[in-house]
Design an enzyme around this catalytic site. Structure first.
Site, PDB file in Angstrom:
ATOM      1  N   TYR A   1       0.812  -1.124   0.039  1.00 31.45           N
ATOM      2  CA  TYR A   1       0.142  -0.081  -0.163  1.00 31.45           C
ATOM      3  C   TYR A   1       0.931   1.114  -0.038  1.00 31.45           C
ATOM      4  O   TYR A   1       0.291   2.292  -0.619  1.00 31.45           O
ATOM      5  CB  TYR A   1      -0.930  -0.046   1.057  1.00 31.45           C
ATOM      6  CG  TYR A   1      -2.284  -0.730   0.843  1.00 31.45           C
ATOM      7  CD1 TYR A   1      -2.304  -2.097   0.867  1.00 31.45           C
ATOM      8  CD2 TYR A   1      -3.300  -0.272   1.111  1.00 31.45           C
ATOM      9  CE1 TYR A   1      -3.353  -2.721   0.659  1.00 31.45           C
ATOM     10  CE2 TYR A   1      -4.548  -0.769   1.154  1.00 31.45           C
ATOM     11  CZ  TYR A   1      -4.541  -2.253   1.007  1.00 31.45           C
ATOM     12  OH  TYR A   1      -5.817  -2.954   0.705  1.00 31.45           O
TER      13      TYR A   1
ATOM     14  N   LYS B   1       3.961 -15.645   2.968  1.00 30.44           N
ATOM     15  CA  LYS B   1       3.895 -16.034   1.578  1.00 30.44           C
ATOM     16  C   LYS B   1       5.319 -16.388   1.593  1.00 30.44           C
ATOM     17  O   LYS B   1       6.196 -15.767   0.430  1.00 30.44           O
ATOM     18  CB  LYS B   1       3.498 -15.318   0.365  1.00 30.44           C
ATOM     19  CG  LYS B   1       3.370 -15.853  -0.968  1.00 30.44           C
ATOM     20  CD  LYS B   1       2.337 -17.339  -1.100  1.00 30.44           C
ATOM     21  CE  LYS B   1       2.354 -17.922  -2.312  1.00 30.44           C
ATOM     22  NZ  LYS B   1       1.635 -19.024  -2.433  1.00 30.44           N
TER      23      LYS B   1
ATOM     24  N   ASP C   1      -6.175  -7.389   3.919  1.00 29.96           N
ATOM     25  CA  ASP C   1      -6.986  -6.843   3.426  1.00 29.96           C
ATOM     26  C   ASP C   1      -8.249  -7.890   2.735  1.00 29.96           C
ATOM     27  O   ASP C   1      -9.258  -7.924   2.994  1.00 29.96           O
ATOM     28  CB  ASP C   1      -6.615  -5.727   2.252  1.00 29.96           C
ATOM     29  CG  ASP C   1      -7.843  -5.182   1.534  1.00 29.96           C
ATOM     30  OD1 ASP C   1      -8.808  -4.726   2.148  1.00 29.96           O
ATOM     31  OD2 ASP C   1      -7.623  -5.171   0.238  1.00 29.96           O
TER      32      ASP C   1
HETATM   33  C1  IPM Z   1     -10.269  -1.948   3.903  1.00 29.63           C
HETATM   34  C2  IPM Z   1     -10.679  -1.189   2.520  1.00 29.63           C
HETATM   35  C3  IPM Z   1      -9.451  -0.200   2.419  1.00 29.63           C
HETATM   36  C4  IPM Z   1      -8.263  -0.873   2.431  1.00 29.63           C
HETATM   37  C5  IPM Z   1      -9.698   0.620   1.109  1.00 29.63           C
HETATM   38  C6  IPM Z   1     -11.110   1.337   1.093  1.00 29.63           C
HETATM   39  C7  IPM Z   1      -8.568   1.415   0.704  1.00 29.63           C
HETATM   40  O1  IPM Z   1     -10.620  -2.295   1.896  1.00 29.63           O
HETATM   41  O2  IPM Z   1     -10.104  -1.117   4.921  1.00 29.63           O
HETATM   42  O3  IPM Z   1     -10.297  -3.013   4.138  1.00 29.63           O
HETATM   43  O4  IPM Z   1      -7.805  -1.610   0.964  1.00 29.63           O
HETATM   44  O5  IPM Z   1      -7.462  -0.827   3.303  1.00 29.63           O
HETATM   45 MG    MG Z   2     -10.786  -4.119   2.511  1.00 28.07          MG
END
Ligand code: IPM
Ligand code: MG
Length: 366
Positions: A144, A195, A252
């Protein structure tokens, strides 16, 4: 009487609808339990773009800075989908908020009440007692945020995009501290998901986990699982996990899988905590439901407010130290969702029970 100072960032689509009800529940608990709420609302996400020209307005960030916690709704939706990716509500509001406050520890409880097992896509015989697990997701590292993160046109005319997956040992250690605390408050069991058969970051992850637990938490029953297997095991026998800890992107994906096996995105809350302390000396945190803005049902009064209400309960627990009030809210939600004719309805956002009626039922159960 203590006063709880927090920022309310409701966001977009169903965000404000469920937030209104969550605040009503919190006001009720405050009155009963003898504390008061001093919250201020601010625009974020699409509302920030529409009213201030950016997803995370400076005034919103300033409000968060002087608050003891953030109660967050959800952001994004079709209205802003045509903006450049980096300006969209999710990337331009939520991720910077997480990063700005170093909210590296995302705690996502996966709870399915035994009374509602038929609501899960899993067969009831696999989850006779419901589901009760916790996902601990690292939230400020990995793909991210790693640099470089860019799209370039190559000399041969082809186009290439790069995301970078980076982890430092110290980042892994600090999320492990949260995982250990969580595991110790439950069954002392922890599964680390990675992984390590492919990724360098995962090799470091696994080695760090092994060393950290041996040194700091030998009482923890530790296991390791590759993420692809973990996805499968979650669908096969979710309760084998109890607590699992994993990096940002894996968390996620696995937390959405966890949400669906728990029957409804509308039931899942989350807490994002960092190293920072608030003015009470407790963890500053951002509390948000996991379900998103649900544009398809926005404005209809049928969105399930439970995840937002439960996120409010987590805020009371972690950022304000009000464990008893938090537990009372959780019990009231359970009662409201599982009692009488409501069983199953709300969990799945069936219009037979609306947003407001659900909050009324929670308040009645308090
Ligand atoms: C979550 C959401 C977020 C993420 C998005 C909205 C950026 O999917 O909080 O899981 O990927 O972290
Ligand atoms: Mg999410």
């Amino acid at each position: 009487m203590s006063t709880l100072k927090f920022a309310v960032l409701a966001g977009d689509y169903i965000g404000p609808e469920v937030m209104t009800e969550a605040l009503r529940v919190l006001e009720h608990v405050a009155k009963q339990d003898g504390f008061s709420l001093e919250y201020q609302k601010a625009d974020v996400g699409g509302a920030g773009i529409d009213n201030h020209g950016k997803a995370l307005p400076d005034s919103t960030l300033a409000l968060c800075e002087k608050s003891d916690a953030i109660l967050f709704g959800s952001v994004g939706g079709p209205k802003w989908e045509k903006l450049p990716p980096a300006e969209q509500p999710e990337r331009a509001a939520l991720l910077p908020l997480r990063k700005h406050f170093t909210l590296f520890a995302n705690i996502r409880p996966g709870l399915l009440y035994p009374e509602l097992t038929d609501a899960s896509p899993l067969k009831t015989e696999r989850i006779p007692n419901g589901i009760d697990i916790v996902c601990i997701r690292e939230l400020t590292g990995g793909l991210y945020f790693g640099k470089p993160k860019q799209t370039t046109t190559l000399p041969d005319g082809d186009v290439q995009a790069i995301d970078t997956m980076v982890y430092r040992k110290s980042e892994i250690e600090r999320i492990l501290a949260t995982a250990v605390t969580t595991a110790r408050a439950r069954k002392n069991k922890l599964c680390s998901v990675d992984k390590a058969n492919v990724l360098e970051t995962s090799v470091l992850w696994r080695k760090t986990v092994v060393d950290y637990i041996a040194k700091n938490a030998p009482d923890i029953e530790l296991s390791h699982m590759y993420v692809d297997n973990a996805a499968m095991q979650l669908a096969r026998d979710p309760n084998q996990f109890d607590v699992f800890v994993t990096e940002n992107m894996f968390g996620d994906i696995l937390s959405d899988e966890m949400a669906v096996i728990c029957g409804s995105l509308g039931m899942l809350s989350s807490a994002s905590l960092g190293a920072g302390k608030n003015s009470l000396g407790l963890p500053f945190g951002l509390y948000e439901p996991a379900g998103g803005t649900a544009p398809d049902i926005a404005g209809k009064g049928v969105a399930n407010p439970c995840a937002q209400v439960l996120s409010g309960a987590l805020m009371l627990r972690y950022s304000f130290g009000l464990e008893k009030s938090a537990a009372r809210i959780e019990a009231a939600v359970r009662k409201a969702v599982t009692s009488g004719t409501r069983t199953g309805d709300i969990a799945f956002g069936r219009p037979s029970v609306g947003t407001k009626a659900m909050a009324d039922a929670i308040i009645a159960a308090l």
